[in-house]
Design a protein around this motif. Structure first.
Motif, PDB file in Angstrom:
ATOM      1  N   LEU A  70      54.531  63.798 129.289  1.00  0.00           N
ATOM      2  CA  LEU A  70      55.836  64.440 130.257  1.00  0.00           C
ATOM      3  C   LEU A  70      56.224  65.720 129.104  1.00  0.00           C
ATOM      4  CD1 LEU A  70      57.918  61.118 130.045  1.00  0.00           C
ATOM      5  CD2 LEU A  70      56.392  62.409 131.788  1.00  0.00           C
ATOM      6  N   LEU A  72      57.123  69.142 129.724  1.00  0.00           N
ATOM      7  CA  LEU A  72      57.476  70.552 131.079  1.00  0.00           C
ATOM      8  C   LEU A  72      55.870  71.719 130.794  1.00  0.00           C
ATOM      9  CD1 LEU A  72      60.921  70.575 130.748  1.00  0.00           C
ATOM     10  CD2 LEU A  72      59.626  69.057 131.428  1.00  0.00           C
ATOM     11  N   TRP A  74      55.906  73.912 132.117  1.00  0.00           N
ATOM     12  CA  TRP A  74      56.402  75.953 132.135  1.00  0.00           C
ATOM     13  C   TRP A  74      57.150  76.479 130.663  1.00  0.00           C
ATOM     14  CZ3 TRP A  74      59.110  71.449 134.944  1.00  0.00           C
ATOM     15  CH2 TRP A  74      60.602  71.797 134.646  1.00  0.00           C
ATOM     16  N   LEU A  87      68.933  69.351 125.896  1.00  0.00           N
ATOM     17  CA  LEU A  87      68.488  68.703 127.012  1.00  0.00           C
ATOM     18  C   LEU A  87      70.097  67.800 125.928  1.00  0.00           C
ATOM     19  CD1 LEU A  87      65.223  66.960 128.497  1.00  0.00           C
ATOM     20  CD2 LEU A  87      67.431  67.220 129.478  1.00  0.00           C
ATOM     21  N   ALA A  88      70.060  67.463 125.124  1.00  0.00           N
ATOM     22  CA  ALA A  88      71.513  67.151 124.682  1.00  0.00           C
ATOM     23  C   ALA A  88      72.293  67.989 124.503  1.00  0.00           C
ATOM     24  CB  ALA A  88      71.489  65.771 123.299  1.00  0.00           C
TER      25      ALA A  88
ATOM     26  N   GLU B 147      59.251  64.865 139.074  1.00  0.00           N
ATOM     27  CA  GLU B 147      58.482  63.822 138.509  1.00  0.00           C
ATOM     28  C   GLU B 147      59.851  63.003 137.668  1.00  0.00           C
ATOM     29  OE1 GLU B 147      54.577  63.445 135.463  1.00  0.00           O
ATOM     30  OE2 GLU B 147      54.816  64.623 137.178  1.00  0.00           O
ATOM     31  N   GLY B 149      58.734  60.899 135.618  1.00  0.00           N
ATOM     32  CA  GLY B 149      58.886  60.487 134.526  1.00  0.00           C
ATOM     33  C   GLY B 149      59.351  61.129 133.297  1.00  0.00           C
ATOM     34  N   TRP B 150      59.973  62.955 133.424  1.00  0.00           N
ATOM     35  CA  TRP B 150      60.324  63.453 133.148  1.00  0.00           C
ATOM     36  C   TRP B 150      62.320  63.241 133.030  1.00  0.00           C
ATOM     37  CZ3 TRP B 150      57.961  68.871 136.427  1.00  0.00           C
ATOM     38  CH2 TRP B 150      56.610  68.951 135.805  1.00  0.00           C
ATOM     39  N   LEU B 153      62.577  60.846 130.742  1.00  0.00           N
ATOM     40  CA  LEU B 153      63.036  61.499 128.775  1.00  0.00           C
ATOM     41  C   LEU B 153      64.006  61.895 129.171  1.00  0.00           C
ATOM     42  CD1 LEU B 153      60.739  62.743 126.905  1.00  0.00           C
ATOM     43  CD2 LEU B 153      61.000  64.891 128.329  1.00  0.00           C
ATOM     44  N   ALA B 154      64.079  62.530 130.142  1.00  0.00           N
ATOM     45  CA  ALA B 154      65.600  63.341 129.916  1.00  0.00           C
ATOM     46  C   ALA B 154      66.844  62.202 130.150  1.00  0.00           C
ATOM     47  CB  ALA B 154      66.438  64.118 131.265  1.00  0.00           C
ATOM     48  N   ALA B 159      70.639  63.092 128.013  1.00  0.00           N
ATOM     49  CA  ALA B 159      71.039  64.157 128.290  1.00  0.00           C
ATOM     50  C   ALA B 159      71.969  64.436 130.416  1.00  0.00           C
ATOM     51  CB  ALA B 159      70.161  65.330 129.116  1.00  0.00           C
ATOM     52  N   ALA B 163      71.941  69.334 132.542  1.00  0.00           N
ATOM     53  CA  ALA B 163      71.646  69.506 131.416  1.00  0.00           C
ATOM     54  C   ALA B 163      69.811  69.138 131.873  1.00  0.00           C
ATOM     55  CB  ALA B 163      72.077  68.935 130.339  1.00  0.00           C
ATOM     56  N   THR B 164      69.783  67.659 133.201  1.00  0.00           N
ATOM     57  CA  THR B 164      68.809  67.400 133.630  1.00  0.00           C
ATOM     58  C   THR B 164      69.048  68.344 134.703  1.00  0.00           C
ATOM     59  OG1 THR B 164      69.448  65.455 133.095  1.00  0.00           O
ATOM     60  CG2 THR B 164      67.777  65.632 134.855  1.00  0.00           C
ATOM     61  N   HIS B 167      67.481  72.383 132.346  1.00  0.00           N
ATOM     62  CA  HIS B 167      67.119  72.412 132.159  1.00  0.00           C
ATOM     63  C   HIS B 167      65.177  71.044 132.560  1.00  0.00           C
ATOM     64  CE1 HIS B 167      68.350  74.538 129.004  1.00  0.00           C
ATOM     65  NE2 HIS B 167      69.281  73.014 128.729  1.00  0.00           N
ATOM     66  N   VAL B 168      65.801  70.758 133.356  1.00  0.00           N
ATOM     67  CA  VAL B 168      64.276  70.197 133.838  1.00  0.00           C
ATOM     68  C   VAL B 168      64.269  70.111 135.511  1.00  0.00           C
ATOM     69  CG1 VAL B 168      63.269  67.966 134.554  1.00  0.00           C
ATOM     70  CG2 VAL B 168      64.044  68.091 132.319  1.00  0.00           C
ATOM     71  N   PRO B 171      63.620  73.565 137.272  1.00  0.00           N
ATOM     72  CA  PRO B 171      62.398  75.003 136.639  1.00  0.00           C
ATOM     73  C   PRO B 171      61.549  73.864 137.114  1.00  0.00           C
ATOM     74  CG  PRO B 171      63.548  73.968 135.059  1.00  0.00           C
ATOM     75  CD  PRO B 171      64.613  73.687 135.757  1.00  0.00           C
ATOM     76  N   ALA B 172      61.378  72.939 137.695  1.00  0.00           N
ATOM     77  CA  ALA B 172      60.299  71.618 138.163  1.00  0.00           C
ATOM     78  C   ALA B 172      60.050  72.005 139.682  1.00  0.00           C
ATOM     79  CB  ALA B 172      60.814  70.139 137.487  1.00  0.00           C
TER      80      ALA B 172
END
Lengths: 239, 256
Positions: A70, A72, A74, A87-88, B147, B149-150, B153-154, B159, B163-164, B167-168, B171-172
């Motif tokens: 998992l 990322l 990039w 994230l937090a 994805e 899984g990401w 994780l967030a 998150a 924020a998700t 940051h996720v 960009p994804a």
């Protein structure tokens, strides 16, 4: 939470010894990963309480490490390690991230993208990220199943070392892995999910491949797993 | 193999020469008169002789294409984000989006020219309209297909939704946006040219219509050649830019 109309878990209770590593074993499809996801708060439609012994809740005190790294793709390794703070919405601690990457043996790779690393290295980076979260309880879902066996042995040792004194719940399909790094082994059986066997090991992990405790338990554990799969009463297990 | 080592670099040139030869062969075999199918050499001569006029009209069309590309892409990115962020909005915006595409852009061109005039504005609007749909849908698709899984994780990291996103999910979704932009780069010239056909006083489309009316077929082909070159260049640059910006994406083809 249910599967084909049948509730997957009912009155299910699992106790994890604090500061030790517990390993969840059981035939595939029994609900090991689901249980872990419920504990991690990732499954909606599941109700349950995750708490310490004194009943104070553990929400937000858990870290989760999955079968995939998992990472990322990039983000450079460093940024991947500090991602939980980003994230937090917290301040990131680059120094600690660097130290953790060193600890898992990835110093010199801080600025690389995940795609430039091998599977084992990526899983180590994921371990560093999990450690960076610095949570009380760490949930791991078959974290080493996608790497080759030698890398897996190394990762097991590294994990046992770095997660010492933390409460870990590790789902694995590999009895050998459980025997190497678990303090408590829990064998799950299904319909509805219940604990078929529970074993506490004495010797401190990571245990040697040839250690007598491992060899003597390995066969019995496999027999037990076989029994569970065939829905037969599991062979009794002693340590 | 040696052939494959410099193959990719020479391939476009090879294709170009092959096409020119085919064109010339077609002229020879059919014996078509120059006012139906001019020979490549003849078009080349026109390209050189009328370079000034061609460059001026190409400049007009290029500005229309680029501004249309910019505006259409920005509007597309913005609407994809809106749809993804405000899920309730989705059930309202998506049908609207599909409806806007159900009306052929060709049919809208006269109305746009009527409203926005014979100048560049109507052509830019046209190009934007054509572009915005592929950009919106591909970026929105990318945002929906993060994805899992990401996202897990967030969630375990505590998150927030924002924020998700930051940051996720965004960009994804960038590789998906990049493929949307590639399609946009390929269709952008269509919008500009249709706009020019319906009503304009400058641009390659205008030049082509005029040349056609005067039976200057070689001029038409010269304008067409310039247009094709512009379109190819735009696609190539967009593709390069996206690869450079997203070195990690699978389309970039690089592992490092």
């Amino acid at each position: 939470m249910s599967y084909k109309g049948q509730p997957l878990f009912q009155d299910f209770n699992l106790e994890l010894p604090a500061g030790l590593t517990s390993c969840l074993l059981g035939p595939s499809g029994v609900g090991k990963s689901s249980l872990l996801r419920v504990i991690a708060g990732l499954e909606r439609g599941a109700s349950g309480v995750v708490s310490r012994e004194n009943r104070s809740p553990l929400t937000g005190k858990l870290a989760y490490m999955a079968q995939q790294d998992l990472l990322l793709p990039w983000l450079q390794l460093m940024d991947n390690v500090v991602l939980p703070d980003r994230l937090a919405g917290r301040e990131v601690d680059m120094k600690r991230a660097r130290r953790l990457l060193q600890l898992v043996g990835l110093d010199g790779h801080e600025a690389k993208l995940p795609s430039a690393l091998s599977g084992g290295m990526r899983q180590r980076a994921a371990l560093a990220r999990t450690l960076y979260q610095d949570r009380e309880v760490i949930l791991m879902d078959e974290p080493f199943s996608s790497v080759d066996s030698i890398t897996r042995l190394e990762l097991q040792e590294l994990t046992a070392e770095l997660l010492r004194d933390r409460t870990v719940l590790l789902v694995t399909h590999d009895p050998f892995e459980a025997l190497r790094i678990g303090h408590r082994l829990i064998v799950l059986a299904g319909q509805p999910v219940h604990i078929a066997e529970q074993v506490d090991l004495v010797q401190a992990p990571p245990r040697d491949i040839g250690s007598p405790e491992i060899t003597s338990l390995h066969k019995q554990l496999i027999d037990s797993l076989r029994g569970v799969r065939q829905n037969l009463p599991a062979a009794s297990l002693t340590s | 193999m040696k052939a494959t080592q410099f193959g990719p670099k020479l391939r476009p040139l090879g294709i170009l020469i092959g096409l020119l030869l085919l064109w010339q062969a077609l002229v020879w075999v059919t014996g078509a008169p120059a006012y139906i199918l001019p020979a490549p050499g003849q078009v080349g001569v026109v390209l050189l002789e009328r370079w000034n006029s061609l460059a001026f009209h190409a400049g007009v069309t290029l500005v229309e294409i680029l501004l249309g590309f910019l505006i259409g892409s920005l509007v597309g990115v913005f609407s994809a984000l809106m749809i993804a962020i405000f899920q309730p909005l989705r059930s309202w915006l998506l049908p609207l989006l599909v409806m806007s595409q159900a009306i052929p852009v060709f049919a809208l061109a006269p109305v746009l020219v009527l409203w926005l005039g014979y100048g560049m504005a109507s052509k830019i609007a046209m190009a934007s309209l054509i572009i915005f749909f592929p950009v919106t849908t591909s970026f929105h698709d990318g945002l929906q297909r993060t994805e899992t899984g990401w996202l897990d994780l967030a969630q375990t990291c505590g998150a927030s939704k924002w924020a998700t996103f930051r940051h996720v999910r965004i960009p994804a979704a960038l590789p998906a946006l990049a493929s949307g932009l590639r399609v946009a780069a390929a269709v952008a010239p269509i919008g500009a040219i249709i706009g020019e056909w319906v009503g304009s006083s400058a641009g390659l489309g205008h030049l082509m219509l005029n040349a056609n009316a005067r039976m200057q077929i070689d001029v038409m082909f010269a304008a067409l050649t310039v247009l094709a070159a512009l379109a190819l260049l735009l696609y190539f640059l967009t593709d390069r830019f996206c690869r450079w910006l997203l070195p990690w994406s699978p389309e970039a083809g690089g592992n490092s």
